[in-house]
Design an enzyme around this catalytic site. Structure first.
Site, PDB file in Angstrom:
ATOM      1  N   GLY A 123      -4.250  23.506 -34.375  1.00  0.00           N
ATOM      2  CA  GLY A 123      -5.072  23.488 -33.173  1.00  0.00           C
ATOM      3  C   GLY A 123      -6.547  23.288 -33.482  1.00  0.00           C
ATOM      4  N   ASP A 124      -7.326  23.012 -32.430  1.00  0.00           N
ATOM      5  CA  ASP A 124      -8.776  22.836 -32.540  1.00  0.00           C
ATOM      6  C   ASP A 124      -9.182  21.691 -33.464  1.00  0.00           C
ATOM      7  OD1 ASP A 124      -9.026  25.031 -30.858  1.00  0.00           O
ATOM      8  OD2 ASP A 124      -9.121  26.447 -32.540  1.00  0.00           O
ATOM      9  N   LYS A 140      -9.095  17.444 -30.415  1.00  0.00           N
ATOM     10  CA  LYS A 140      -8.300  16.627 -29.482  1.00  0.00           C
ATOM     11  C   LYS A 140      -9.109  16.267 -28.241  1.00  0.00           C
ATOM     12  CE  LYS A 140      -5.317  19.970 -29.345  1.00  0.00           C
ATOM     13  NZ  LYS A 140      -5.813  20.864 -30.414  1.00  0.00           N
ATOM     14  N   GLY A 200      -8.456  25.219 -25.575  1.00  0.00           N
ATOM     15  CA  GLY A 200      -9.879  25.028 -25.308  1.00  0.00           C
ATOM     16  C   GLY A 200     -10.295  23.706 -25.921  1.00  0.00           C
ATOM     17  N   HIS A 201     -10.456  22.690 -25.075  1.00  0.00           N
ATOM     18  CA  HIS A 201     -10.769  21.347 -25.562  1.00  0.00           C
ATOM     19  C   HIS A 201     -12.228  21.025 -25.226  1.00  0.00           C
ATOM     20  CE1 HIS A 201      -6.226  20.208 -25.402  1.00  0.00           C
ATOM     21  NE2 HIS A 201      -6.479  21.241 -26.155  1.00  0.00           N
ATOM     22  N   GLN A 247      -2.878  22.867 -28.536  1.00  0.00           N
ATOM     23  CA  GLN A 247      -2.510  23.522 -29.801  1.00  0.00           C
ATOM     24  C   GLN A 247      -2.262  22.448 -30.878  1.00  0.00           C
ATOM     25  OE1 GLN A 247      -0.658  25.026 -26.747  1.00  0.00           O
ATOM     26  NE2 GLN A 247      -2.653  25.958 -26.644  1.00  0.00           N
ATOM     27  N   ALA A 260     -13.067  28.145 -29.088  1.00  0.00           N
ATOM     28  CA  ALA A 260     -13.638  27.690 -27.817  1.00  0.00           C
ATOM     29  C   ALA A 260     -13.212  28.602 -26.669  1.00  0.00           C
ATOM     30  CB  ALA A 260     -13.208  26.251 -27.536  1.00  0.00           C
ATOM     31  N   THR A 284     -17.368  11.429 -36.610  1.00  0.00           N
ATOM     32  CA  THR A 284     -18.487  11.844 -37.455  1.00  0.00           C
ATOM     33  C   THR A 284     -19.478  12.745 -36.716  1.00  0.00           C
ATOM     34  OG1 THR A 284     -19.665   9.830 -36.827  1.00  0.00           O
ATOM     35  CG2 THR A 284     -18.359   9.725 -38.851  1.00  0.00           C
TER      36      THR A 284
HETATM   37  P1  GDP Z   1      -9.500  20.845 -29.583  1.00  0.00           P
HETATM   38  O1  GDP Z   1      -8.964  22.150 -29.097  1.00  0.00           O
HETATM   39  O2  GDP Z   1      -8.580  20.150 -30.521  1.00  0.00           O
HETATM   40  O3  GDP Z   1      -9.960  19.955 -28.472  1.00  0.00           O
HETATM   41  O4  GDP Z   1     -10.808  21.195 -30.435  1.00  0.00           O
HETATM   42  P2  GDP Z   1     -11.957  22.249 -30.047  1.00  0.00           P
HETATM   43  O5  GDP Z   1     -12.780  21.684 -28.955  1.00  0.00           O
HETATM   44  O6  GDP Z   1     -11.391  23.604 -29.846  1.00  0.00           O
HETATM   45  O7  GDP Z   1     -12.761  22.329 -31.415  1.00  0.00           O
HETATM   46  C1  GDP Z   1     -13.345  21.220 -31.996  1.00  0.00           C
HETATM   47  C2  GDP Z   1     -14.862  21.472 -32.130  1.00  0.00           C
HETATM   48  O8  GDP Z   1     -15.424  20.526 -33.019  1.00  0.00           O
HETATM   49  C3  GDP Z   1     -15.620  21.299 -30.826  1.00  0.00           C
HETATM   50  O9  GDP Z   1     -16.707  22.174 -30.813  1.00  0.00           O
HETATM   51  C4  GDP Z   1     -16.090  19.845 -30.889  1.00  0.00           C
HETATM   52  O10 GDP Z   1     -17.268  19.615 -30.122  1.00  0.00           O
HETATM   53  C5  GDP Z   1     -16.378  19.702 -32.361  1.00  0.00           C
HETATM   54  N1  GDP Z   1     -16.156  18.373 -32.928  1.00  0.00           N
HETATM   55  C6  GDP Z   1     -15.194  17.455 -32.621  1.00  0.00           C
HETATM   56  N2  GDP Z   1     -15.264  16.401 -33.435  1.00  0.00           N
HETATM   57  C7  GDP Z   1     -16.291  16.646 -34.286  1.00  0.00           C
HETATM   58  C8  GDP Z   1     -16.846  15.929 -35.396  1.00  0.00           C
HETATM   59  O11 GDP Z   1     -16.405  14.860 -35.778  1.00  0.00           O
HETATM   60  N3  GDP Z   1     -17.903  16.512 -36.048  1.00  0.00           N
HETATM   61  C9  GDP Z   1     -18.406  17.705 -35.680  1.00  0.00           C
HETATM   62  N4  GDP Z   1     -19.408  18.193 -36.388  1.00  0.00           N
HETATM   63  N5  GDP Z   1     -17.906  18.405 -34.638  1.00  0.00           N
HETATM   64  C10 GDP Z   1     -16.863  17.884 -33.969  1.00  0.00           C
HETATM   65  P1  IMO Z   2      -6.233  24.122 -28.647  1.00  0.00           P
HETATM   66  O1  IMO Z   2      -5.477  23.332 -27.596  1.00  0.00           O
HETATM   67  C1  IMO Z   2      -6.060  27.068 -31.846  1.00  0.00           C
HETATM   68  C2  IMO Z   2      -3.060  30.222 -31.474  1.00  0.00           C
HETATM   69  C3  IMO Z   2      -3.528  31.653 -31.324  1.00  0.00           C
HETATM   70  C4  IMO Z   2      -2.403  32.391 -32.022  1.00  0.00           C
HETATM   71  C5  IMO Z   2      -1.174  31.573 -31.608  1.00  0.00           C
HETATM   72  C6  IMO Z   2      -0.419  32.139 -30.438  1.00  0.00           C
HETATM   73  O2  IMO Z   2      -7.633  24.427 -28.257  1.00  0.00           O
HETATM   74  O3  IMO Z   2      -6.098  23.487 -29.984  1.00  0.00           O
HETATM   75  P2  IMO Z   2      -0.905  32.164 -27.816  1.00  0.00           P
HETATM   76  O4  IMO Z   2      -2.015  32.779 -27.043  1.00  0.00           O
HETATM   77  O5  IMO Z   2      -0.778  30.695 -27.630  1.00  0.00           O
HETATM   78  O6  IMO Z   2       0.412  32.858 -27.634  1.00  0.00           O
HETATM   79  O7  IMO Z   2      -1.302  32.404 -29.370  1.00  0.00           O
HETATM   80  O8  IMO Z   2      -1.652  30.280 -31.291  1.00  0.00           O
HETATM   81  N1  IMO Z   2      -3.582  29.259 -30.484  1.00  0.00           N
HETATM   82  C7  IMO Z   2      -4.509  28.337 -30.756  1.00  0.00           C
HETATM   83  N2  IMO Z   2      -5.213  28.114 -31.886  1.00  0.00           N
HETATM   84  N3  IMO Z   2      -6.212  26.253 -30.792  1.00  0.00           N
HETATM   85  C8  IMO Z   2      -5.495  26.438 -29.663  1.00  0.00           C
HETATM   86  O9  IMO Z   2      -5.494  25.561 -28.634  1.00  0.00           O
HETATM   87  C9  IMO Z   2      -4.625  27.545 -29.596  1.00  0.00           C
HETATM   88  N4  IMO Z   2      -3.796  28.046 -28.652  1.00  0.00           N
HETATM   89  C10 IMO Z   2      -3.155  29.072 -29.219  1.00  0.00           C
HETATM   90  O10 IMO Z   2      -4.765  31.853 -31.963  1.00  0.00           O
HETATM   91  O11 IMO Z   2      -2.545  32.270 -33.416  1.00  0.00           O
HETATM   92 MG    MG Z   3      -9.490  24.163 -29.058  1.00  0.00          MG
END
Ligand code: GDP
Ligand code: IMO
Ligand code: MG
Length: 435
Positions: free
Chosen positions: A12-13, A16, A40-41, A224, A299, A414
C-alpha cells in the site's frame, strides 16, 4: 479501446493516487473495486493537496465519471464528509459519482468489533486502520451484511439493522465494553444518509458494462496493495479484501476479458504500515532517513510507515499474481540522498535460497534478505520528466530493478505532482494508455 487496472505492488501507499490522477485523462470512468475509508490516496496539484479515501481519484478531473464498485465497503458519514470536502475545493461529484447498490454499508459497531479483535490480550494485533473494515467484510462473508440497496429501502433497512445490531450487542456484553452499539439514533442517522446518497446509488456493474460496450474507457483504481490482499498477501497481516488483480473484476462486475492491462505501482524502496513481516525492513538510521526524505507517514492515520529497501522477490511474486504488463516506479527521487542503495535480490530460509514466498508469517519473518548494493547518484532527480535527463547511476538502478522484476518499467515518478513523471517512450504502458 482498452481498460486498465492500476494497483499497488507492495504493502500500500505506493503512490496509486498520483498515478491514477495522471493516467485518468486517457479514460472516461475511474472505478474503485475494494477497500473502504482505510485507503488514503494523495493527489497534489500545484499547492493543492487532496487525500481521497472512498471517492475514486478520477473525480478530480472535470468531465470524468467515478464509480464506487460493489466490492467496496462504505461508511456513509466518511463518504459524505469526503464529498463535502471536495465541494469546498470546487470539485462537484453530483452527477458524476455513482455508488453500487450492492456495496456493503459500514456501521459504527464494526469499529467496535474491530477493537475487540485488535485489543484482546494474547492476540497479535494486525495494526489495522481501526476503521471497522474487517468486521464489515466479515458480515458480508457471513451473509448478514447490509448493502446500499437495503439502506435505501427504509422498512427493510430498519429490520436488517436491528438484527445485526443485536448480534453486536451480544459481542459488547460478552466483552463488557462501554461503547454503545447504537440503536434508534444510528438508525435515524443512516436514514438521513440514505436520502443524501440515494441519487448516486445505481447498478454500477451495468453502468460500467454498458459504457464499455459504447467504447468508453475504464481505469480501475486499486486500494491497499498486493501484499495486503486477503488471499495472496502476508496473511494474517492483510486487509480484508482482494487488493490484487482479481478484485477488479469481482469488485465491479466487469468481466476479466473486458480488462486489457494491469499496471503495478511500486516505490523505488518499500514501506509498510501496521504489523507483520517485512523482510527488507531497514531498522535504524537508514530506515529513519527513508522515512524523513520520503515523508513516510500514513495519509489516513498519520502513523509513521516502516521503511526498507526494494524487494525484488516480493515484486516478482506480485508480478506473478497480477500479471503486470508494466510497472510505475514512484519516489525514486527519495533515493537521491543515499550513497549506497541495497536491493534485495533473493530470499534465504535456513541458509538456503528459496524461490517461493513463504505462506506463514513465521517463515516470512525468518527469511533472510540477500542484497546487492548499488551506488547512489547523489544529485537531485526531483521533477525530472525525461528519461535521458536522469543521472547514469539512477538509470542503472532502474534498469537493475526492471531486470530483477522481469517486468518493464513504463513510468517513473520523480515527485508528488502530476507533471513530475517520466513516461518511457515506446513502452507497453504508453501503448496501453493510448488505447
Ligand atoms: P497511495 O495510497 O498509493 O495513493 O499513496 P499515498 O498517497 O498514501 O502515499 C504516497 C505519498 O507519496 C503521497 O504523499 C504522495 O504525494 C507522495 N508521492 C507520490 N509519488 C511521489 C514521488 O514520485 N516522489 C515523492 N517524493 N513523493 C511522491
Ligand atoms: P492505500 O490504499 C497502507 C493496512 C493497515 C494494516 C492492514 C489491515 O492508501 O494504499 P485494515 O484497516 O485494512 O483492516 O488494516 O492493512 N492498510 C494499509 N496500509 N495503505 C493502505 O491503503 C492501507 N489500508 C490498510 O495498516 O496493516
Ligand atoms: Mg495511501
Amino acid at each position: 479501446m482498452s481498460n486498465l487496472i492500476v494497483l499497488g505492488a507492495q504493502w500500500g501507499d505506493e503512490g496509486k493516487g498520483k498515478v491514477v490522477d495522471l493516467f485518468c485523462r486517457h479514460f472516461d470512468i475511474v472505478a474503485r473495486y475494494q477497500g473502504g475509508h482505510n485507503a488514503g490516496h494523495t493527489v497534489r496539484i500545484g499547492s493543492r493537496k487532496v487525500i481521497l479515501k472512498l471517492v475514486p481519484t478520477g473525480i478530480l478531473r472535470p468531465g470524468k465519471q467515478a464509480v464506487i464498485g460493489n466490492g467496496v465497503v462504505i461508511y456513509p458519514p466518511a463518504l459524505l464528509e469526503e464529498i463535502e470536502t471536495l465541494e469546498a475545493v470546487g470539485v462537484k461529484p453530483a452527477g458524476r459519482l455513482f455508488i453500487s447498490n450492492r456495496a456493503h454499508v459500514l456501521f459504527p459497531f464494526h469499529r467496535m468489533a474491530e477493537g475487540v479483535s485488535e485489543g484482546r490480550p494474547g492476540r497479535v494485533a494486525i495494526g489495522t486502520t481501526s476503521r471497522g473494515i474487517g468486521p464489515c467484510y466479515e458480515d458480508k462473508a457471513a451473509r448478514r451484511g447490509i448493502r446500499m440497496a437495503d439502506l435505501l429501502d427504509a422498512e427493510r433497512f430498519s429490520e436488517l439493522y436491528q438484527r445485526l445490531a443485536e448480534d453486536k450487542a451480544t459481542l459488547r456484553e460478552a466483552f463488557r465494553l462501554s461503547e454503545p452499539v447504537g440503536g434508534e439514533k444510528t438508525l435515524r442517522e443512516y436514514a438521513a444518509y440514505a436520502e443524501r446518497l440515494r441519487p448516486m446509488v445505481t447498478d454500477t456493474a451495468m453502468l460500467l458494462n454498458r459504457a464499455i460496450a459504447r467504447g468508453k474507457r475504464v481505469l480501475f483504481e486499486g486500494a491497499q496493495g498486493t501484499m495486503l490482499d486477503i488471499d495472496h498477501g502476508s496473511y494474517p497481516f492483510v486487509t480484508s479484501s482482494n487488493a490484487s488483480v482479481g478484485g477488479a473484476s469481482t469488485g465491479t462486475g466487469v468481466p476479466p476479458r473486458r480488462i486489457d492491462g494491469v499496471v503495478g505501482v511500486s516505490k523505488a524502496y518499500v514501506t509498510r504500515v501496521g504489523g507483520g513481516p517485512f523482510p527488507t525492513e531497514a531498522a535504524g538510521e537508514d530506515g529513519e532517513r527513508l522515512r524523513t526524505h520520503g515523508v513516510e507517514f500514513g495519509a489516513v492515520t498519520g502513523r509513521p510507515r516502516r521503511c526498507g529497501w526494494f524487494d525484488a522477490p516480493l515484486l516478482r511474486y506480485a508480478a506473478a499474481i497480477n500479471g503486470f504488463d508494466s510497472l510505475v516506479i514512484t519516489k525514486s527521487d527519495v533515493l537521491d540522498h543515499f550513497e549506497r542503495i541495497p536491493v534485495c535480490v533473493g530470499y534465504k530460509l535456513d541458509g538456503r535460497l528459496i524461490e517461493e514466498l513463504p505462506a506463514t508469517p513465521r517463515a516470512l519473518s525468518a527469511v533472510e534478505a540477500v542484497y546487492e548494493t548499488l551506488p547512489g547518484w547523489r544529485t537531485s532527480t526531483c521533477g525530472i520528466t525525461a528519461y535521458r535527463a536522469l543521472p547514469a547511476r539512477a538509470k542503472d538502478y532502474l534498469r537493475f530493478l526492471e531486470q530483477q522484476a522481469g517486468v518493464e518499467i513504463g513510468a517513473i515518478s520523480t515527485g508528488p505532482e502530476r507533471k513530475q513523471t517520466i513516461l518511457v517512450r515506446g513502452s507497453k504502458l504508453e501503448k496501453l494508455l493510448r488505447g
